[in-house]
Design a protein around this motif. Sequence first.
Motif, PDB file in Angstrom:
ATOM      1  N   LEU A  67       0.058  -0.239   1.748  1.00 14.76           N
ATOM      2  CA  LEU A  67       1.120  -0.630   0.818  1.00 14.76           C
ATOM      3  C   LEU A  67       2.445  -0.017   1.241  1.00 14.76           C
ATOM      4  O   LEU A  67       3.493  -0.667   1.173  1.00 14.76           O
ATOM      5  CB  LEU A  67       0.768  -0.195  -0.608  1.00 14.76           C
ATOM      6  N   TRP A  92       5.777  -2.140   1.967  1.00 15.87           N
ATOM      7  CA  TRP A  92       7.000  -1.907   1.185  1.00 15.87           C
ATOM      8  C   TRP A  92       8.146  -1.437   2.065  1.00 15.87           C
ATOM      9  O   TRP A  92       9.287  -1.834   1.888  1.00 15.87           O
ATOM     10  CB  TRP A  92       6.731  -0.875   0.076  1.00 15.87           C
ATOM     11  N   LEU A 114       7.720 -13.118   7.096  1.00 16.06           N
ATOM     12  CA  LEU A 114       6.602 -13.458   6.204  1.00 16.06           C
ATOM     13  C   LEU A 114       5.277 -13.384   6.957  1.00 16.06           C
ATOM     14  O   LEU A 114       4.293 -12.817   6.461  1.00 16.06           O
ATOM     15  CB  LEU A 114       6.789 -14.871   5.651  1.00 16.06           C
ATOM     16  N   TYR A 156      -5.878  -5.626   3.064  1.00 10.33           N
ATOM     17  CA  TYR A 156      -5.756  -5.240   1.663  1.00 10.33           C
ATOM     18  C   TYR A 156      -6.289  -6.339   0.746  1.00 10.33           C
ATOM     19  O   TYR A 156      -7.082  -6.096  -0.158  1.00 10.33           O
ATOM     20  CB  TYR A 156      -4.285  -4.945   1.363  1.00 10.33           C
ATOM     21  N   MET A 166      -9.379  -6.315  -1.952  1.00 10.98           N
ATOM     22  CA  MET A 166      -9.218  -6.615  -3.371  1.00 10.98           C
ATOM     23  C   MET A 166     -10.155  -7.747  -3.769  1.00 10.98           C
ATOM     24  O   MET A 166     -10.658  -7.791  -4.887  1.00 10.98           O
ATOM     25  CB  MET A 166      -7.775  -7.034  -3.671  1.00 10.98           C
ATOM     26  N   LEU A 212       5.282 -13.057 -12.324  1.00  7.05           N
ATOM     27  CA  LEU A 212       4.109 -13.759 -12.846  1.00  7.05           C
ATOM     28  C   LEU A 212       2.787 -13.364 -12.161  1.00  7.05           C
ATOM     29  O   LEU A 212       1.804 -13.063 -12.856  1.00  7.05           O
ATOM     30  CB  LEU A 212       4.349 -15.271 -12.767  1.00  7.05           C
ATOM     31  N   PRO A 213       2.728 -13.348 -10.823  1.00  2.00           N
ATOM     32  CA  PRO A 213       1.441 -13.012 -10.195  1.00  2.00           C
ATOM     33  C   PRO A 213       0.900 -11.661 -10.641  1.00  2.00           C
ATOM     34  O   PRO A 213      -0.269 -11.538 -11.019  1.00  2.00           O
ATOM     35  CB  PRO A 213       1.778 -12.993  -8.696  1.00  2.00           C
ATOM     36  N   THR A 238       4.223  -9.906   7.454  1.00  2.88           N
ATOM     37  CA  THR A 238       3.711  -9.292   6.230  1.00  2.88           C
ATOM     38  C   THR A 238       2.295  -9.756   5.929  1.00  2.88           C
ATOM     39  O   THR A 238       1.426  -8.945   5.602  1.00  2.88           O
ATOM     40  CB  THR A 238       4.621  -9.645   5.028  1.00  2.88           C
ATOM     41  N   ARG A 257      10.065  -4.017   4.199  1.00  3.46           N
ATOM     42  CA  ARG A 257      10.990  -4.953   3.576  1.00  3.46           C
ATOM     43  C   ARG A 257      12.123  -4.261   2.833  1.00  3.46           C
ATOM     44  O   ARG A 257      12.707  -4.848   1.947  1.00  3.46           O
ATOM     45  CB  ARG A 257      10.225  -5.892   2.640  1.00  3.46           C
ATOM     46  N   MET A 272      -1.015  -0.666 -10.651  1.00  2.00           N
ATOM     47  CA  MET A 272      -0.073  -0.564  -9.545  1.00  2.00           C
ATOM     48  C   MET A 272      -0.787  -0.661  -8.205  1.00  2.00           C
ATOM     49  O   MET A 272      -0.290  -1.272  -7.274  1.00  2.00           O
ATOM     50  CB  MET A 272       0.667   0.780  -9.592  1.00  2.00           C
ATOM     51  N   THR A 273      -1.932  -0.035  -8.133  1.00  2.00           N
ATOM     52  CA  THR A 273      -2.656  -0.129  -6.872  1.00  2.00           C
ATOM     53  C   THR A 273      -3.161  -1.554  -6.679  1.00  2.00           C
ATOM     54  O   THR A 273      -3.253  -2.049  -5.571  1.00  2.00           O
ATOM     55  CB  THR A 273      -3.881   0.800  -6.832  1.00  2.00           C
ATOM     56  N   ALA A 274      -3.482  -2.190  -7.798  1.00  4.52           N
ATOM     57  CA  ALA A 274      -4.021  -3.544  -7.701  1.00  4.52           C
ATOM     58  C   ALA A 274      -2.942  -4.538  -7.310  1.00  4.52           C
ATOM     59  O   ALA A 274      -3.166  -5.429  -6.515  1.00  4.52           O
ATOM     60  CB  ALA A 274      -4.645  -3.945  -9.027  1.00  4.52           C
ATOM     61  N   GLY A 275      -1.772  -4.387  -7.878  1.00  8.47           N
ATOM     62  CA  GLY A 275      -0.751  -5.379  -7.597  1.00  8.47           C
ATOM     63  C   GLY A 275       0.468  -4.703  -7.004  1.00  8.47           C
ATOM     64  O   GLY A 275       1.065  -3.850  -7.593  1.00  8.47           O
ATOM     65  N   ALA A 276       0.808  -5.120  -5.821  1.00 10.28           N
ATOM     66  CA  ALA A 276       1.824  -4.401  -5.095  1.00 10.28           C
ATOM     67  C   ALA A 276       3.199  -4.920  -5.437  1.00 10.28           C
ATOM     68  O   ALA A 276       3.791  -5.655  -4.675  1.00 10.28           O
ATOM     69  CB  ALA A 276       1.563  -4.530  -3.615  1.00 10.28           C
ATOM     70  N   VAL A 277       3.732  -4.557  -6.580  1.00 10.93           N
ATOM     71  CA  VAL A 277       5.023  -5.125  -6.924  1.00 10.93           C
ATOM     72  C   VAL A 277       6.154  -4.135  -6.797  1.00 10.93           C
ATOM     73  O   VAL A 277       7.295  -4.519  -6.852  1.00 10.93           O
ATOM     74  CB  VAL A 277       5.064  -5.653  -8.361  1.00 10.93           C
ATOM     75  N   LYS A 278       5.845  -2.864  -6.654  1.00  7.98           N
ATOM     76  CA  LYS A 278       6.946  -1.912  -6.617  1.00  7.98           C
ATOM     77  C   LYS A 278       7.791  -2.192  -5.388  1.00  7.98           C
ATOM     78  O   LYS A 278       7.295  -2.504  -4.333  1.00  7.98           O
ATOM     79  CB  LYS A 278       6.396  -0.509  -6.533  1.00  7.98           C
ATOM     80  N   PHE A 332       4.152   7.786  -6.066  1.00 11.07           N
ATOM     81  CA  PHE A 332       3.022   6.847  -6.121  1.00 11.07           C
ATOM     82  C   PHE A 332       1.885   7.331  -5.223  1.00 11.07           C
ATOM     83  O   PHE A 332       0.720   7.364  -5.625  1.00 11.07           O
ATOM     84  CB  PHE A 332       3.496   5.453  -5.694  1.00 11.07           C
ATOM     85  N   LEU A 348      -3.111 -12.853  -5.143  1.00 11.89           N
ATOM     86  CA  LEU A 348      -3.026 -11.623  -4.356  1.00 11.89           C
ATOM     87  C   LEU A 348      -2.068 -11.774  -3.182  1.00 11.89           C
ATOM     88  O   LEU A 348      -1.249 -10.899  -2.923  1.00 11.89           O
ATOM     89  CB  LEU A 348      -4.415 -11.261  -3.831  1.00 11.89           C
ATOM     90  N   VAL A 360       0.354 -13.952  -2.828  1.00 10.00           N
ATOM     91  CA  VAL A 360       1.718 -14.193  -3.268  1.00 10.00           C
ATOM     92  C   VAL A 360       2.429 -12.887  -3.635  1.00 10.00           C
ATOM     93  O   VAL A 360       3.618 -12.722  -3.404  1.00 10.00           O
ATOM     94  CB  VAL A 360       1.695 -15.166  -4.466  1.00 10.00           C
ATOM     95  N   GLN A 361       1.656 -11.921  -4.169  1.00  7.71           N
ATOM     96  CA  GLN A 361       2.274 -10.652  -4.545  1.00  7.71           C
ATOM     97  C   GLN A 361       2.851  -9.909  -3.360  1.00  7.71           C
ATOM     98  O   GLN A 361       3.667  -9.012  -3.501  1.00  7.71           O
ATOM     99  CB  GLN A 361       1.237  -9.756  -5.211  1.00  7.71           C
ATOM    100  N   MET A 362       2.387 -10.246  -2.171  1.00 10.86           N
ATOM    101  CA  MET A 362       2.839  -9.529  -0.987  1.00 10.86           C
ATOM    102  C   MET A 362       4.080 -10.158  -0.376  1.00 10.86           C
ATOM    103  O   MET A 362       4.663  -9.614   0.533  1.00 10.86           O
ATOM    104  CB  MET A 362       1.726  -9.532   0.073  1.00 10.86           C
ATOM    105  N   ILE A 363       4.456 -11.338  -0.858  1.00 11.46           N
ATOM    106  CA  ILE A 363       5.615 -11.998  -0.263  1.00 11.46           C
ATOM    107  C   ILE A 363       6.873 -11.204  -0.583  1.00 11.46           C
ATOM    108  O   ILE A 363       7.190 -10.981  -1.742  1.00 11.46           O
ATOM    109  CB  ILE A 363       5.756 -13.437  -0.801  1.00 11.46           C
ATOM    110  N   PRO A 364       7.572 -10.765   0.446  1.00 13.87           N
ATOM    111  CA  PRO A 364       8.800 -10.019   0.180  1.00 13.87           C
ATOM    112  C   PRO A 364       9.912 -10.958  -0.245  1.00 13.87           C
ATOM    113  O   PRO A 364      10.037 -12.067   0.293  1.00 13.87           O
ATOM    114  CB  PRO A 364       9.114  -9.368   1.533  1.00 13.87           C
TER     115      PRO A 364
END
Lengths: 306, 279
Positions: free
Chosen positions: A233, A237, A286, A296, A300, B152-153, A289, A240, B272-278, A184, B113, B115-119
């Motif tokens: 990022l 990542w 939380l 970031y 955005m 969803l987010p 994070t 966690r 992927m850069t926009a939404g940090a889900v990986k 990535f 945005l 919410v996507q960061m919540i682990p």
Amino acid sequence: MASTTVTAGPGRSRRAALPYVLLLPGLLALCAGLGYPLVRQVVLSMQEYGLAQQFGRPPEWAGLGNYAEILTDGYLWTVVVRSVVFCLVCAGVTMAIGMGLALAMRLMSRPVRLLVQTGLLLAWAMPVLAALTIWQWLFDSRYGVVNWLLSHGGLGFEGHSWLLEPLSFFFVAAVVVVWMGVPFVAFTIYAGLTQLPGEIIEAAEVDGAGPRQRLRHVIVPMTRPVLLIVGLLQVIWDLRVFTQIYVLQKAGGVTRETNLLGTYIYRSGIGEGNFGVASAVAVFMLALTVALTWPYVARMLKDVDS
Amino acid sequence: MSRPVPRRTRIAVDVLGLVAFVACVFPVYWMVNTSFLDRRDIRAPDPTWLPIGGGLDNYRRLFDGTGFVGALGMSLAVTVGTVLVALVFAFLAALAVSRFRFRGRRSFVIALLVVQMIPAEGLFISQYKMLDTLQLTNTVLGLTGLYIVAVLPFTIWTLRGFVAGLPIDLEEAAMVDGCTRMGAFLRITFPLLAPGLVATGVFGFIQAWNEFTLALVVMTNAEKRTLPVWLSTFTDVNRGTDWGAVMAGSTLIAIPVVVFFLLVQSRMVSGMTAGAVKG
């Protein structure tokens, strides 16, 4: 947006309600699945909620007791420091390798570059569990390729168990995290580099800037936004990591000496039924994070507004 | 760059590239290779580098009481359910966000945005308690519900981009020609949006298919394991892990993901850069 022009007219009030109706299913789902647990987590973190409550005793209000407990718990701080160090090392190494590869890809001959990109895509696509089992197998103490190679290099690694020692446990975990993270980073930075106007770099070269100077004074400053986001990022990542640590612990790591935040929450909450304390640690995580993420999100948002 | 790269630099860089290629590909190759080898070759003092003389025994063993088939069914049920529901919800929300201006729009986007960061690790305790209260642990419904809100987010965020990328002029032209607003949308915008929907759906599929943490927490019953959890318990046996079967299982789990990922990757990299889900 142009659609606002259509809203005038007899159906106006219905039109005005339409976006809310469209949002409703998703919003309700998010509130039920994320919002409610979030609130409940905070409440739980302020309750005395242990094994007795599992068997039906109503939880007692503990106020900030759980937080006081974890903040004075030496072991938790060990876990926090360990998590942060592991996270920074992984993120740093991933960024360095990714950046190096992205820079090198610009100079490669076409076929080699295609090979590298194919390889990166393949590693990127691997499901995390598959990657974990592969690396476990590569590092297997008796039949693993890594020990075989090292032994044949005369280093005497026959039967070496990688997961037993905390330090080498984290080395294996970091290898998996970095291996999965580099693609990535490399792709995103490479995409950023290809946006750079070649003339500027050439001009620097003509003016006598060596490769190191070009990197420091031209390339890095011009790709800074991409580098910042990708780096951020990675930090989020890698802070966690749960799956990697959990699976490797089961494969032979010493749990207490290898716990990071994620596995600590899991073990004290789901494992020992200590939901109050586990929730407090989770809330702490939380908060960490969100604090890390804020730059970031702010960036955005600028894209959204424009 | 227009200037030629000096020969020595190019050779050095190419060698580096080949090393990187091997580092990326060898582990994957080793998985596939091992999956074809029989136990004797796997436990030989020297590694067998090519699967010559190998067979499909490891794969056959998988389907033979290891729980693979059950886990496959569970994974498929959860994944398909997640993708379908998340796509419908996200599609509606994406329309609202990108085609309307309304009070609260900005807050909603910010919330997406954040919410996507919540682990997952930060919430699974209370999510587990919630499902426990509703008696939904160890059910497809419960896990699917958690996966839907997890993807969803990102799904809304990506679809929002796709919808916003479509010119509204086309829709308006159709309306001038006598289409209703709904008709214009269905006939003009929706077909143009199909590739975006597919790409986003595939991405949700990959997320749900790979997810481990929530599946581990929610599906405690051995019969209800999804594929990743099943795989993790399959290597758990400390003495004499059946590496041939484990690698065969890993290969089967990885194949759909790799295929799908390669199909949608180019479309999703920006997302992927926009939404940090990986992750």
